[in-house]
Design an enzyme around this catalytic site. Structure first.
Site, mmCIF file in Angstrom:
data_model
loop_
_atom_site.group_PDB
_atom_site.id
_atom_site.type_symbol
_atom_site.label_atom_id
_atom_site.label_comp_id
_atom_site.label_asym_id
_atom_site.label_seq_id
_atom_site.Cartn_x
_atom_site.Cartn_y
_atom_site.Cartn_z
ATOM 1 N N HIS A 192 11.059 64.472 99.835
ATOM 2 C CA HIS A 192 9.603 64.221 99.948
ATOM 3 C C HIS A 192 8.911 65.569 100.036
ATOM 4 C CE1 HIS A 192 9.843 59.820 100.635
ATOM 5 N NE2 HIS A 192 11.062 60.145 101.032
ATOM 6 N N GLN A 224 3.979 54.608 99.380
ATOM 7 C CA GLN A 224 4.451 54.624 100.777
ATOM 8 C C GLN A 224 3.937 53.441 101.607
ATOM 9 O OE1 GLN A 224 6.111 57.466 103.173
ATOM 10 N NE2 GLN A 224 6.335 55.365 103.869
ATOM 11 N N GLU A 237 15.441 50.337 104.005
ATOM 12 C CA GLU A 237 15.628 51.406 104.997
ATOM 13 C C GLU A 237 15.313 50.832 106.375
ATOM 14 O OE1 GLU A 237 13.232 54.915 104.535
ATOM 15 O OE2 GLU A 237 14.392 56.042 106.012
ATOM 16 N N HIS A 255 12.963 53.239 97.595
ATOM 17 C CA HIS A 255 13.408 53.158 98.970
ATOM 18 C C HIS A 255 13.758 51.685 99.184
ATOM 19 C CE1 HIS A 255 11.492 57.038 99.311
ATOM 20 N NE2 HIS A 255 11.846 57.142 100.572
ATOM 21 N N ASP A 294 16.173 64.196 101.805
ATOM 22 C CA ASP A 294 15.077 63.309 102.221
ATOM 23 C C ASP A 294 13.931 64.092 102.879
ATOM 24 O OD1 ASP A 294 13.665 60.951 102.476
ATOM 25 O OD2 ASP A 294 14.924 60.108 104.059
ATOM 26 N N HIS A 322 16.958 63.011 96.414
ATOM 27 C CA HIS A 322 15.972 62.252 97.209
ATOM 28 C C HIS A 322 15.274 63.173 98.202
ATOM 29 C CE1 HIS A 322 14.524 58.340 98.999
ATOM 30 N NE2 HIS A 322 14.121 59.239 99.870
ATOM 31 N N TRP A 357 9.031 63.009 109.872
ATOM 32 C CA TRP A 357 10.215 62.205 110.194
ATOM 33 C C TRP A 357 11.366 63.021 110.747
ATOM 34 C CZ3 TRP A 357 7.134 61.608 105.885
ATOM 35 C CH2 TRP A 357 6.456 60.394 105.789
HETATM 36 FE FE FE2 Z 1 12.744 58.909 101.527
#
Ligand code: FE2
Length: 428
Positions: free
Chosen positions: A59, A152, A213, A210, A309, A57, A315
């Site tokens: 991005h 997203q 979350e 996802h 991630d 997982h 993030w």
């Molecule tokens: Fe993610």
């Protein structure tokens, strides 16, 4: 004549003194004390030879963009999503490709040779999709990059969301993604899960959403995902990522949910570094950990893997592509500190993650790819404890990366010069 013979290796399952014979990029034989002629030999000196790390997982379209166009001040998931929205119009394909390739270099150096990356499909230009497909082609000789079409902004919530996602799949993106908890209502979230699973079933694709979350105990899209998996006969082909709401759910409900997930063959990917950073942000004290129920899921028979991630993106400002760091955080947050628990966390970044990605020919067995890492550690527990150096990284029998052993030179008063290797004694 073998291409490569590795001798005196310790394997993750505890076998010692093992020889690994490599021929034509595959493992020809694994046995104790093999002596056979080879073009190259490597004495592992009793150190751990493990199958390469797998990140299920990530991005990659956002990685290494930390600080662009500004830093996430609140540190929340929602400001991160807003910040990504500010960055997207400024993205160029060249810059995105450059950052992704730089990250892949880091990954290979850390023995991470397979990555499942979500790619945002919300922008109708599909700039990030085209860029990451290009990256996938470029890195194919040394890293398996699997892409997930990730809406997203919400596949139903954003205009053209379904069409953009389908166009990304048409272009060659491998997996169907989703973000049901970000849709406008619970009903819309459930509808998005149903729709996306149907798209995957019709196209013969894997699914990785996802899922939940958030810290909202009533966010139950994982239930719909498991149900749809069974309804559409997608068992073994579906993954729920994050599933952090499960941390806050009612225990009775979870006792009913766990067997449903297990029966549906849905894998769960937890992202410890990010979950411990982003979840519980709106709590005062006590603050929730927010990570999903990893040991309970494993005990129920669910395949659980850990993902990275984020690395230096809107993030999360930390990270280096080191899956041992991910496992290290995972075992702390899940309190999996028993020897068995630590080993399960090692599997969460190796074999379990490979199962999520459906990697063929993965693992230390005769006939599989000769893709493995020699670590400066004697077993998986020590490897996690030390975030051990990746002394040698091989893919299909070819040496891709080397890192010198970590050794400190000491100059201690009254002791003279000496060196310290961090693991002087065998554990256990
Ligand atoms: Fe993610």
């Amino acid at each position: 004549m073998l291409d490569l013979l590795i001798t005196n290796a310790t394997l993750p399952d505890g076998r010692t003194g093992m020889s690994v014979a490599v021929q034509g990029g595959r493992i020809a034989e694994i046995t104790q004390g093999l002596d056979a002629p080879a073009h190259e030999t490597l004495d592992a000196q009793g150190l751990l030879l493990a199958p390469h790390f797998v990140d299920p997982h990530f991005h990659m379209d956002a990685t290494l963009s930390y600080g662009l166009p500004r830093v996430n001040q609140s540190g929340t998931l929602l400001e991160g999503i807003a910040l990504w929205g500010e960055l997207k119009p400024l993205l160029t394909a060249d810059a995105l490709i450059e950052r992704a390739l730089a990250y892949c270099d880091w990954a290979v150096a850390k023995g991470l040779l397979a990555v499942r990356s979500h790619v945002d499909t919300s922008d109708p230009s599909l700039l990030a999709v085209d860029a990451l497909l290009e990256v996938k082609r470029k890195v194919a000789p040394y890293l398996d990059l699997q892409l997930v079409a990730f809406p997203q902004d919400g596949v139903l919530r954003s205009p053209g969301g379904v069409e953009n996602l389908e166009r990304a799949l048409d272009k060659g993106v491998d997996v169907v993604g989703g973000i049901p908890h970000f849709e406008r209502t619970m009903a819309e979230g459930a509808a998005s899960v149903k729709l996306l699973c149907e798209i995957a079933a019709a196209r013969g694709k894997l699914v990785d959403m996802h899922c939940d979350e958030s810290d909202d105990p009533l966010s139950r899209h994982i239930e719909t995902l498991a149900f749809e998996t069974q309804r559409l006969a997608l068992q073994g082909r579906v993954t729920g990522s994050h599933c952090t709401s499960m941390h806050s759910m009612d225990n009775y409900y979870v006792s009913k949910l766990l067997p449903l997930i297990a029966q549906s063959g849905v894998s769960v990917v937890s992202n410890p570094l990010i979950n411990i950073t982003l979840q519980g942000r709106h709590d005062t004290y006590p603050k929730r950990r927010g990570m999903t129920r990893v040991p309970e899921l494993m005990a129920a028979g669910v395949n659980v893997a850990f993902g990275h991630d984020c690395v230096m993106d809107p993030w999360y400002g930390m990270g280096s592509g080191d899956m041992l760091e991910v496992a290290h955080m995972g075992l702390h947050v899940a309190q999996m500190t028993s020897q068995d628990g630590i080993r399960q966390c090692f599997e969460a970044v190796t074999t379990n993650a490979a199962r999520v990605m459906h990697l063929e020919n993965y693992g230390l067995e005769a006939g599989r790819d000769a893709s493995f890492v020699l670590l400066q550690a004697r077993d998986p527990v020590e490897a996690i404890r030390l975030r051990a150096a990746r002394l040698k990284v091989f893919r299909k029998g070819r040496l891709l990366a080397e890192t010198p052993a970590a050794t400190a030179s000491l100059h201690l008063p009254g002791r003279g010069a000496s060196t310290s290797w961090m693991a002087p004694k065998r554990q256990g």
